[in-house]
Write a protein that holds these residues in place. Structure first.
Motif, mmCIF file in Angstrom:
data_model
loop_
_atom_site.group_PDB
_atom_site.id
_atom_site.type_symbol
_atom_site.label_atom_id
_atom_site.label_comp_id
_atom_site.label_asym_id
_atom_site.label_seq_id
_atom_site.Cartn_x
_atom_site.Cartn_y
_atom_site.Cartn_z
ATOM 1 N N VAL A 1 77.267 52.304 28.897
ATOM 2 C CA VAL A 1 77.535 53.589 29.546
ATOM 3 C C VAL A 1 79.025 53.858 29.707
ATOM 4 O O VAL A 1 79.451 55.020 29.764
ATOM 5 N N ASN A 2 79.835 52.808 29.768
ATOM 6 C CA ASN A 2 81.283 52.998 29.911
ATOM 7 C C ASN A 2 81.923 53.559 28.651
ATOM 8 O O ASN A 2 83.065 54.027 28.691
ATOM 9 N N LEU A 3 81.219 53.523 27.535
ATOM 10 C CA LEU A 3 81.775 53.998 26.261
ATOM 11 C C LEU A 3 81.127 55.299 25.784
ATOM 12 O O LEU A 3 81.528 55.836 24.759
ATOM 13 N N LYS A 4 80.141 55.798 26.538
ATOM 14 C CA LYS A 4 79.355 56.922 26.020
ATOM 15 C C LYS A 4 80.183 58.177 25.784
ATOM 16 O O LYS A 4 79.937 58.920 24.834
ATOM 17 N N ASP A 5 81.182 58.421 26.622
ATOM 18 C CA ASP A 5 81.957 59.652 26.459
ATOM 19 C C ASP A 5 82.839 59.606 25.216
ATOM 20 O O ASP A 5 83.354 60.631 24.775
ATOM 21 N N ARG A 6 82.996 58.404 24.646
ATOM 22 C CA ARG A 6 83.822 58.260 23.431
ATOM 23 C C ARG A 6 83.001 57.712 22.266
ATOM 24 O O ARG A 6 83.549 57.223 21.277
#
Length: 492
Positions: free
Chosen positions: A141-146
């Motif tokens: 989830v920490n990488l979802k925006d990228r």
């Protein structure tokens, strides 16, 4: 009409995404479909060179072979080759963009999404089916925006997703359920099949697990794949690096450098009966070796310092002085020379580093990377493979270091072709009466004739030729997968 798509994602890294994608490429190719693999971003130090000189991940090159397709940059538009714990060399569409801190790389992802999308569109215009592979887990989830490799790609390709897990690791049920729980509803709806990989024993004994998953998740389990063991297919990255088995055969030692790259080129040698191939990190591990190989590396100067810190540098020098063979490949070749110059800071902040002084060569790093398929005629009296002299073999080059060899030095061989150009130029270097040698050519041991020369040198009887590994893999997965269900998912 654009190609149909099917995407393979996983609950973690190294759970079998690449193998499943590779198997599907061959399964559908032999049914007559024009298939292409695709992975938008790969992080690995094992890479390969396409016929037109583009550098892509080794896994996508293997998947292209499985699909009976010509490998191209569009199949892996972004390749990250780690240089430090926080930075990588970034290869975009087969060419080096530069070295970046991961923070800077993340800032460039919006523009890189355009590159990824265009590469995917190009493949879909030329093929009937594109098998897409994700990376890591879609639930990070920490990488979802990228994200530009998992659910973003699935949406961009409008692809149904197969979610695979590795039961050998333990916690496979929790991994599948937990991954699905962390997905957004729209993402979860794309996951239409689950696959459990590397099951040991009778798959029917897992029927309770299948029933649990289908009831809990509401998604069909499309296969429980029995453990296959060594597939005979090139590994993707260092997570796949397997220690050689102690067989008591003739011992070949390969140095396990910290930034080891392209180790997959030695796997055919490791599969030869009668040889014991050992990955070594300490001088005492070289005892009894009939041949020592210094492989390629992403960080030549740094790994040379590591050789000195561990005492391996001194052990190599002693070995050569004792008349025991040493072979360096690419970065390993450069380490054997007199100096490594890097005034532009391509790989190292140190502009001038002393080599081991065992070969009369000097390496200077340049910004532009040389990448091309090659063919070479091997010279006479090469260490560990003296009977290979005169053989014409194929391989590839991937290097930023340009090597200058002393005029009077004996060459390792002669370039016959580099990329699309025929040539007649000396390549590599041999010294100490044939005890030590270096070459820029990767892939030597992927040539059966070279392996046979090594076996002859070491007094080992050659084993039987292996079956086509892609056919073996496809047969194995085809028996365990519900292909009719996958066909309906794809719309075939």
């Amino acid at each position: 009409m654009k190609a149909r798509t099917l995407m393979v994602q996983g609950t973690a890294s190294s759970v079998g995404k690449s193998l499943l994608a590779t198997a599907l490429c061959r399964i559908y190719a032999r049914r007559g479909f024009k298939v292409a693999p695709f992975k938008s971003q790969n992080m690995a130090l094992n890479s390969a060179v396409t016929p037109d000189g583009a550098e892509i991940g080794r896994a996508q090159y293997a998947q292209a072979e499985a699909a009976r397709a010509v490998p191209c940059a569009e199949m892996n538009p972004i390749l990250l080759k780690p240089e430090t714990t926080s930075g990588s060399q970034v290869v975009v569409m087969g060419k080096v963009l530069g070295s970046m801190h991961f923070r800077d790389y993340h800032r460039r992802k919006p523009e890189l999404r355009e590159v990824v999308g265009q590469a995917l569109d190009t493949l879909r215009e030329r093929h009937d089916l594109v098998i897409i592979e994700g990376a890591g887990s879609p639930a990070e989830v920490n990488l979802k925006d990228r994200d530009l490799v998992n659910m973003w790609v699935a949406e961009r390709a409008d692809a149904p997703v197969v979610l695979v897990t590795d039961i050998e690791r333990g916690g496979a049920l929790a991994a599948l359920v937990g991954t699905l729980e962390l997905l957004e509803p729209s993402e979860r709806a794309r996951v239409q099949a689950l696959v459990v990989n590397k099951f040991r024993g009778d798959p029917s004994l897992f029927q309770g697990g299948v029933s649990f998953l289908e009831k809990k998740c509401g998604i069909r389990v499309a296969g429980v794949i029995p453990h296959l063991g060594d597939t005979g297919i090139a590994s993707e990255d260092s997570l796949d690096l397997r220690p050689g088995e102690a067989t008591g055969g003739a011992l070949v030692c390969i140095l396990k450098l910290p930034r080891l790259s392209n180790f997959d080129e030695f796997e055919p040698l490791m599969r030869e009966p009668g040889l014991e191939v050992r990955w070594c990190e300490r001088p005492e591990e070289l005892e009894g070796a009939r041949l020592v190989i210094i492989p390629g590396t992403k960080c030549t100067a740094n790994d040379l310092h590591w050789l000195r810190r561990t005492g391996l540098a001194g052990a190599l020098v002693q070995r050569v002085h004792a008349g025991q063979p040493v072979l360096g490949i690419c970065g390993g070749y450069q380490m054997l020379g007199e100096r490594i110059l890097d005034p532009l800071g391509v790989e190292s902040p140190e502009p001038d580093v002393a080599g081991l002084g065992l070969l009369p060569v000097v390496t200077r790093f340049e910004k532009e990377k040389a990448t091309s398929p090659v063919s070479v005629r091997l010279g006479e009296g090469l260490p560990g493979m003296r009977t290979a002299g005169g053989m014409e073999v194929r391989g590839y080059e991937i290097h930023c270091g340009r090597v200058t060899v002393a005029p009077e030095a004996r060459p390792f061989g002669t370039w016959l072709r580099r990329g699309n150009e025929a040539c007649q130029q000396t390549e590599g270097c041999v010294a100490a009466g044939g005890t030590v040698a270096g070459t820029l050519v990767h892939g030597l041991f992927e040539n059966e004739s070279v392996r046979r020369a090594v076996l002859t040198e070491l007094g080992v009887t050659a084993g039987a030729s292996r079956a086509d590994p892609y056919e073996v893999l496809a047969d194995h997965f085809e028996k365990a997968l519900d292909l009719a269900y996958l066909d309906r998912m794809v719309g075939l």
